[in-house]
Design a protein around this motif. Sequence first.
Motif, PDB file in Angstrom:
ATOM      1  N   VAL A 174      -1.828   4.941  13.496  1.00 50.89           N
ATOM      2  CA  VAL A 174      -0.790   4.081  12.515  1.00 50.89           C
ATOM      3  C   VAL A 174       0.361   5.225  12.403  1.00 50.89           C
ATOM      4  CG1 VAL A 174      -0.343   3.199  10.468  1.00 50.89           C
ATOM      5  CG2 VAL A 174      -2.415   2.840  11.367  1.00 50.89           C
ATOM      6  N   LEU A 216      -2.922  -0.721   8.456  1.00 48.63           N
ATOM      7  CA  LEU A 216      -3.500   0.625   7.984  1.00 48.63           C
ATOM      8  C   LEU A 216      -4.847   0.129   6.979  1.00 48.63           C
ATOM      9  CD1 LEU A 216      -3.746   3.708   7.643  1.00 48.63           C
ATOM     10  CD2 LEU A 216      -2.416   3.404   5.486  1.00 48.63           C
ATOM     11  N   ALA A 261       4.177   4.566  13.768  1.00 46.65           N
ATOM     12  CA  ALA A 261       5.448   4.562  12.771  1.00 46.65           C
ATOM     13  C   ALA A 261       6.437   5.298  13.193  1.00 46.65           C
ATOM     14  CB  ALA A 261       4.966   5.004  11.590  1.00 46.65           C
ATOM     15  N   LEU A 318       5.143   5.652   4.982  1.00 51.49           N
ATOM     16  CA  LEU A 318       5.474   5.470   6.130  1.00 51.49           C
ATOM     17  C   LEU A 318       6.587   4.673   6.874  1.00 51.49           C
ATOM     18  CD1 LEU A 318       1.740   5.297   7.830  1.00 51.49           C
ATOM     19  CD2 LEU A 318       3.236   7.212   7.802  1.00 51.49           C
ATOM     20  N   ALA A 328       0.426   4.322   1.004  1.00 55.48           N
ATOM     21  CA  ALA A 328       0.686   5.168   2.235  1.00 55.48           C
ATOM     22  C   ALA A 328       1.576   4.462   3.115  1.00 55.48           C
ATOM     23  CB  ALA A 328      -0.680   5.666   2.749  1.00 55.48           C
ATOM     24  N   VAL A 329       1.469   3.204   3.290  1.00 59.05           N
ATOM     25  CA  VAL A 329       2.516   2.261   4.344  1.00 59.05           C
ATOM     26  C   VAL A 329       3.695   2.378   3.804  1.00 59.05           C
ATOM     27  CG1 VAL A 329       2.802   0.034   5.316  1.00 59.05           C
ATOM     28  CG2 VAL A 329       0.247   0.698   4.846  1.00 59.05           C
ATOM     29  N   LEU A 356       2.439  13.183   4.371  1.00 59.76           N
ATOM     30  CA  LEU A 356       2.791  12.457   5.438  1.00 59.76           C
ATOM     31  C   LEU A 356       4.150  13.038   5.996  1.00 59.76           C
ATOM     32  CD1 LEU A 356       1.948   8.867   4.471  1.00 59.76           C
ATOM     33  CD2 LEU A 356       0.598  10.319   6.430  1.00 59.76           C
ATOM     34  N   LEU A 388      -0.325  11.849   0.029  1.00 56.71           N
ATOM     35  CA  LEU A 388       0.826  11.007   0.285  1.00 56.71           C
ATOM     36  C   LEU A 388       2.120  11.685   0.798  1.00 56.71           C
ATOM     37  CD1 LEU A 388       0.858   7.962   0.120  1.00 56.71           C
ATOM     38  CD2 LEU A 388       2.294   7.921  -1.911  1.00 56.71           C
ATOM     39  N   TRP A 442      -7.676   5.165   4.813  1.00 57.64           N
ATOM     40  CA  TRP A 442      -6.937   6.151   4.096  1.00 57.64           C
ATOM     41  C   TRP A 442      -7.646   7.088   3.090  1.00 57.64           C
ATOM     42  CZ3 TRP A 442      -2.619   8.449   4.586  1.00 57.64           C
ATOM     43  CH2 TRP A 442      -2.110   9.279   3.674  1.00 57.64           C
ATOM     44  N   HIS A 497       0.673  -1.263   0.133  1.00 57.81           N
ATOM     45  CA  HIS A 497      -0.067   0.002  -0.101  1.00 57.81           C
ATOM     46  C   HIS A 497       0.606   1.487  -0.167  1.00 57.81           C
ATOM     47  CE1 HIS A 497      -2.839   3.162   1.324  1.00 57.81           C
ATOM     48  NE2 HIS A 497      -3.944   2.284   1.150  1.00 57.81           N
ATOM     49  N   MET A 548       4.446  14.661  10.018  1.00 63.34           N
ATOM     50  CA  MET A 548       5.573  14.203  11.065  1.00 63.34           C
ATOM     51  C   MET A 548       6.309  15.257  11.525  1.00 63.34           C
ATOM     52  SD  MET A 548       6.972  10.525   9.880  1.00 63.34           S
ATOM     53  CE  MET A 548       5.838   9.028   9.639  1.00 63.34           C
TER      54      MET A 548
END
Lengths: 115, 285
Positions: B228, B246, B232, A97, A93-94, B261, B258, B251, A91, B265
């Motif tokens: 999540v 996730l 992370a 991350l 987004a994963v 992110l 994207l 999402w 995925h 953070m």
Amino acid sequence: MGKMSLEDVQPGMILAGEVKERGGCVLLSAGVEITEKHLDIFRKWGVSEADIQGVSKQDVIPLASLQLDPALLQQAEVQAQELFRHTDLQHLAVRELFRLSILRLAQDKSGAQDL
Amino acid sequence: MIRNPRDLLNGTVEVSALPMIFTRINDAVNDPRSSIADIGRIISEDSSLSARLLRIVNSVLYSFPSKIETITRAVTIVGTQQLRDVALATSVMKMFAEMSEDLLNMEAFWHHSIGCGITARILASYRREPNVERFLVAGMLHDIGRLLIHTKMADQARAALLRCESSGELLYKVEVDEFGFDHAAVGGALLQLWKLPASLEEVVTCHHNPRRAQRYAVETAVIHVADVIAHAMRLGNSGERFVPPLDSRAWERIGIPLSYLSETMDQVDRQINDAIKMIRPDARK
């Protein structure tokens, strides 16, 4: 024309797009040359990035990953793989991350080494 | 053996009701006849709560250009519901301040919880949600069920943790397997006991299974994703060693690009230390 993190913005740079604070109010319009005072104001208002003329995203290479020791990155990747073992790395987004996690882990180790 | 999470709450004197001051603030906020001055007056009766709220609104979480000196002004600028929600978060934390640290490091637990709250607030800000404090509170309370499990079922909680350490399973799944329910269900039951808004209850109950949320799918999705991200980032520790899976629909639902992110953070990093200093009651050494 590219968005830069506020930390990298220097006085003298010209805004390519207006800077707004989180609520939507415009703090400074496009085309204005940035001064140190402007940067102070941006920081106070919690602005974190600005669109700067003449800069493309590719130019702003994250200094962080350049300075990291490859061995540390390797260790960090192994650690991150364990951390993410229950997630689907396919995925997008994963995946993102996961990438960010590796950078942060490596940075932590790097910081610890300097102590 | 299936046990009802509500069983855990019976006879729990310490958490049977929220502090009186919060109930009065909440009632005033919900009463259309209350003025901002009325609400300000009630909050001001609790000097430590007032002090904490003022520190919070003057912090990097809000980045207001000038200092807010009075509670009434804080209520005017930040909003009645928003300030009520921040008051809720700080009240709850105070209630659990005396908890034993046998199994769970409280410092680490709140670090994770506040981290999730800050992250959720940032995501909500991006989405231009009208009341971002609601997300701060939901994030801060999402794992509160764990505290109850540790207090009321200490041995089983310990066994579950040990099992995860050797098997590498996800703690919330082991909870369901061993207890018949997980910390999310317990948390939701507690919020219901406290008569808090249904949205908070659903978000907490469904934060690991966002597809189960019926009325507040978006809010649940935000907390789910924030959790999540907090994992992370390895912010603190709530007992879960791994990043939870996730949910792809969650999402998609929150609609965050994207590329945001990394920015998220960074913002969490900037805000979290101040947030912890101000929101937590005086930490024990």
